[in-house]
Design a protein around this motif. Structure first.
Motif, PDB file in Angstrom:
ATOM      1  N   THR A  82     -51.786 -14.428  46.846  1.00 35.34           N
ATOM      2  CA  THR A  82     -51.083 -13.219  47.290  1.00 35.34           C
ATOM      3  C   THR A  82     -51.327 -12.023  46.371  1.00 35.34           C
ATOM      4  O   THR A  82     -50.822 -10.932  46.625  1.00 35.34           O
ATOM      5  N   MET A  83     -52.117 -12.222  45.337  1.00 38.98           N
ATOM      6  CA  MET A  83     -52.446 -11.102  44.446  1.00 38.98           C
ATOM      7  C   MET A  83     -53.122  -9.945  45.186  1.00 38.98           C
ATOM      8  O   MET A  83     -52.887  -8.779  44.864  1.00 38.98           O
ATOM      9  N   PRO A  84     -53.958 -10.211  46.220  1.00 40.06           N
ATOM     10  CA  PRO A  84     -54.587  -9.105  46.953  1.00 40.06           C
ATOM     11  C   PRO A  84     -53.600  -8.217  47.706  1.00 40.06           C
ATOM     12  O   PRO A  84     -53.998  -7.150  48.208  1.00 40.06           O
ATOM     13  N   GLU A  85     -52.334  -8.639  47.798  1.00 44.07           N
ATOM     14  CA  GLU A  85     -51.329  -7.785  48.437  1.00 44.07           C
ATOM     15  C   GLU A  85     -51.001  -6.572  47.567  1.00 44.07           C
ATOM     16  O   GLU A  85     -50.509  -5.560  48.069  1.00 44.07           O
ATOM     17  N   THR A  86     -51.266  -6.685  46.271  1.00 45.78           N
ATOM     18  CA  THR A  86     -50.899  -5.616  45.345  1.00 45.78           C
ATOM     19  C   THR A  86     -51.522  -4.268  45.700  1.00 45.78           C
ATOM     20  O   THR A  86     -50.806  -3.268  45.829  1.00 45.78           O
ATOM     21  N   PRO A  87     -52.834  -4.184  45.861  1.00 43.52           N
ATOM     22  CA  PRO A  87     -53.406  -2.880  46.226  1.00 43.52           C
ATOM     23  C   PRO A  87     -52.924  -2.375  47.573  1.00 43.52           C
ATOM     24  O   PRO A  87     -52.894  -1.161  47.807  1.00 43.52           O
ATOM     25  N   LYS A  88     -52.543  -3.281  48.465  1.00 49.21           N
ATOM     26  CA  LYS A  88     -52.017  -2.872  49.770  1.00 49.21           C
ATOM     27  C   LYS A  88     -50.681  -2.150  49.597  1.00 49.21           C
ATOM     28  O   LYS A  88     -50.397  -1.161  50.294  1.00 49.21           O
ATOM     29  N   VAL A  89     -49.856  -2.661  48.657  1.00 45.25           N
ATOM     30  CA  VAL A  89     -48.576  -2.013  48.391  1.00 45.25           C
ATOM     31  C   VAL A  89     -48.811  -0.622  47.811  1.00 45.25           C
ATOM     32  O   VAL A  89     -48.204   0.366  48.242  1.00 45.25           O
ATOM     33  N   VAL A  90     -49.694  -0.536  46.845  1.00 48.16           N
ATOM     34  CA  VAL A  90     -49.996   0.760  46.227  1.00 48.16           C
ATOM     35  C   VAL A  90     -50.515   1.743  47.279  1.00 48.16           C
ATOM     36  O   VAL A  90     -50.071   2.896  47.355  1.00 48.16           O
ATOM     37  N   LYS A  91     -51.445   1.300  48.120  1.00 44.30           N
ATOM     38  CA  LYS A  91     -52.025   2.166  49.156  1.00 44.30           C
ATOM     39  C   LYS A  91     -50.961   2.629  50.149  1.00 44.30           C
ATOM     40  O   LYS A  91     -50.983   3.776  50.609  1.00 44.30           O
ATOM     41  N   ALA A  92     -50.024   1.743  50.477  1.00 45.45           N
ATOM     42  CA  ALA A  92     -48.975   2.102  51.427  1.00 45.45           C
ATOM     43  C   ALA A  92     -48.131   3.259  50.899  1.00 45.45           C
ATOM     44  O   ALA A  92     -47.729   4.149  51.658  1.00 45.45           O
ATOM     45  N   PHE A  93     -47.880   3.258  49.588  1.00 41.79           N
ATOM     46  CA  PHE A  93     -47.109   4.347  48.992  1.00 41.79           C
ATOM     47  C   PHE A  93     -47.936   5.634  48.937  1.00 41.79           C
ATOM     48  O   PHE A  93     -47.408   6.725  49.129  1.00 41.79           O
ATOM     49  N   VAL A  94     -49.218   5.488  48.700  1.00 43.13           N
ATOM     50  CA  VAL A  94     -50.104   6.652  48.709  1.00 43.13           C
ATOM     51  C   VAL A  94     -50.149   7.259  50.109  1.00 43.13           C
ATOM     52  O   VAL A  94     -50.004   8.481  50.300  1.00 43.13           O
ATOM     53  N   ASP A  95     -50.332   6.394  51.111  1.00 38.74           N
ATOM     54  CA  ASP A  95     -50.417   6.852  52.500  1.00 38.74           C
ATOM     55  C   ASP A  95     -49.123   7.524  52.953  1.00 38.74           C
ATOM     56  O   ASP A  95     -49.142   8.436  53.788  1.00 38.74           O
ATOM     57  N   ALA A  96     -47.992   7.055  52.411  1.00 40.53           N
ATOM     58  CA  ALA A  96     -46.700   7.620  52.788  1.00 40.53           C
ATOM     59  C   ALA A  96     -46.413   8.923  52.051  1.00 40.53           C
ATOM     60  O   ALA A  96     -45.427   9.617  52.343  1.00 40.53           O
ATOM     61  N   GLY A  97     -47.279   9.252  51.091  1.00 45.05           N
ATOM     62  CA  GLY A  97     -47.119  10.490  50.355  1.00 45.05           C
ATOM     63  C   GLY A  97     -46.033  10.482  49.301  1.00 45.05           C
ATOM     64  O   GLY A  97     -45.583  11.539  48.852  1.00 45.05           O
ATOM     65  N   ILE A  98     -45.621   9.285  48.860  1.00 43.69           N
ATOM     66  CA  ILE A  98     -44.536   9.208  47.870  1.00 43.69           C
ATOM     67  C   ILE A  98     -44.943   8.399  46.632  1.00 43.69           C
ATOM     68  O   ILE A  98     -44.081   7.972  45.862  1.00 43.69           O
ATOM     69  N   ARG A  99     -46.246   8.229  46.443  1.00 44.10           N
ATOM     70  CA  ARG A  99     -46.690   7.418  45.309  1.00 44.10           C
ATOM     71  C   ARG A  99     -46.214   7.997  43.976  1.00 44.10           C
ATOM     72  O   ARG A  99     -45.903   7.249  43.051  1.00 44.10           O
ATOM     73  N   ASP A 100     -46.142   9.321  43.889  1.00 46.14           N
ATOM     74  CA  ASP A 100     -45.736   9.946  42.637  1.00 46.14           C
ATOM     75  C   ASP A 100     -44.224   9.937  42.428  1.00 46.14           C
ATOM     76  O   ASP A 100     -43.736  10.303  41.363  1.00 46.14           O
ATOM     77  N   GLN A 101     -43.477   9.489  43.433  1.00 48.00           N
ATOM     78  CA  GLN A 101     -42.017   9.486  43.354  1.00 48.00           C
ATOM     79  C   GLN A 101     -41.439   8.126  42.985  1.00 48.00           C
ATOM     80  O   GLN A 101     -40.264   8.019  42.627  1.00 48.00           O
ATOM     81  N   VAL A 102     -42.236   7.088  43.099  1.00 51.62           N
ATOM     82  CA  VAL A 102     -41.750   5.725  42.891  1.00 51.62           C
ATOM     83  C   VAL A 102     -42.666   4.977  41.929  1.00 51.62           C
ATOM     84  O   VAL A 102     -43.885   5.018  42.070  1.00 51.62           O
ATOM     85  N   LYS A 103     -42.070   4.299  40.969  1.00 53.25           N
ATOM     86  CA  LYS A 103     -42.836   3.471  40.054  1.00 53.25           C
ATOM     87  C   LYS A 103     -42.968   2.066  40.634  1.00 53.25           C
ATOM     88  O   LYS A 103     -41.985   1.503  41.129  1.00 53.25           O
ATOM     89  N   ILE A 104     -44.163   1.508  40.570  1.00 54.68           N
ATOM     90  CA  ILE A 104     -44.409   0.157  41.093  1.00 54.68           C
ATOM     91  C   ILE A 104     -44.551  -0.803  39.921  1.00 54.68           C
ATOM     92  O   ILE A 104     -45.436  -0.653  39.077  1.00 54.68           O
TER      93      ILE A 104
END
Length: 210
Positions: A151-173
């Protein structure tokens, strides 16, 4: 006050049966609800630190978490809205494909014990659900539990989802779990790595206090 020191020590010892009486005793002696809460969280801080150094083990940590919960039952009705404001809000879940929850639950208890508000969204959580929960609850941190190498490959998917939503800079992962390392965290573009529940609480507090 001596009673506050006793509360810290009793929580560290994991005596859940003694905690409600001690909390009431402290309040009756003139301590404020916030002072009692601070004493309890001080005990959890010691537990988390020693757990991270392998000086305490999961059964002992669970006893302290249960003691914290029993004391909190008495304390919560006495806290004002101002007192009840948490240090920050954390969305917690196991990534998609990962059905493990014991480690996740322990992280959640440690986070709450240190004064953070935790929204546990469960196991097998798709990236988009992490994003939706973060938006709904105005989260400061999204904590992803990853217990399997598969399930480690899910990690970049989570990061990308926040980028796509436009809130990556608002939330720490923040990520953690048996196969996770600091190097993997950095390579995936996450903000923080925690090796265990004690470290997760310390890292989360550090993030929220910056």
């Amino acid at each position: 006050m001596e009673i506050l020191k006793k509360i810290t020590e009793t929580l560290y010892d994991g005596d859940e049966f003694a905690m409600p009486g001690l909390v009431n005793e402290a309040i009756n002696a003139g301590a404020t609800a916030q002072q009692v809460l601070d004493a309890m969280m001080a005990g959890m801080a010691i537990v988390g630190d020693e757990f991270s150094r392998d000086e305490l083990y999961i059964p002992e940590v669970l006893c302290s978490c249960h003691a914290m919960m029993e004391g909190s039952k008495v304390l919560k009705p006495l806290l004002t809205d101002k007192d009840a404001i948490s240090l920050g809000t954390v969305i917690l879940g196991s990534v998609q494909g990962d059905m493990h929850d014991i480690g996740k639950n322990l992280v959640g208890m440690m986070l709450e014990g240190r004064g953070l508000k935790v929204i546990d969204i469960g196991i097998d959580v798709p990236a988009e659900k992490f994003v939706a929960a973060a938006i709904e609850h105005k989260a400061d941190i999204v904590a992803c539990s990853i217990l399997l190498t598969t399930t480690m490959p899910e990690t970049p998917k989570v990061v990308k989802a926040f980028v796509d939503a436009g809130i990556r800079d608002q939330v720490k992962i923040m990520i953690g779990g048996a196969p996770i390392t600091q190097e993997f965290c950095e390579r995936m573009g996450c903000d923080a790595y925690a090796k265990d529940a004690g470290a997760a609480a310390a890292v989360a507090i550090d993030i929220c206090q910056r």
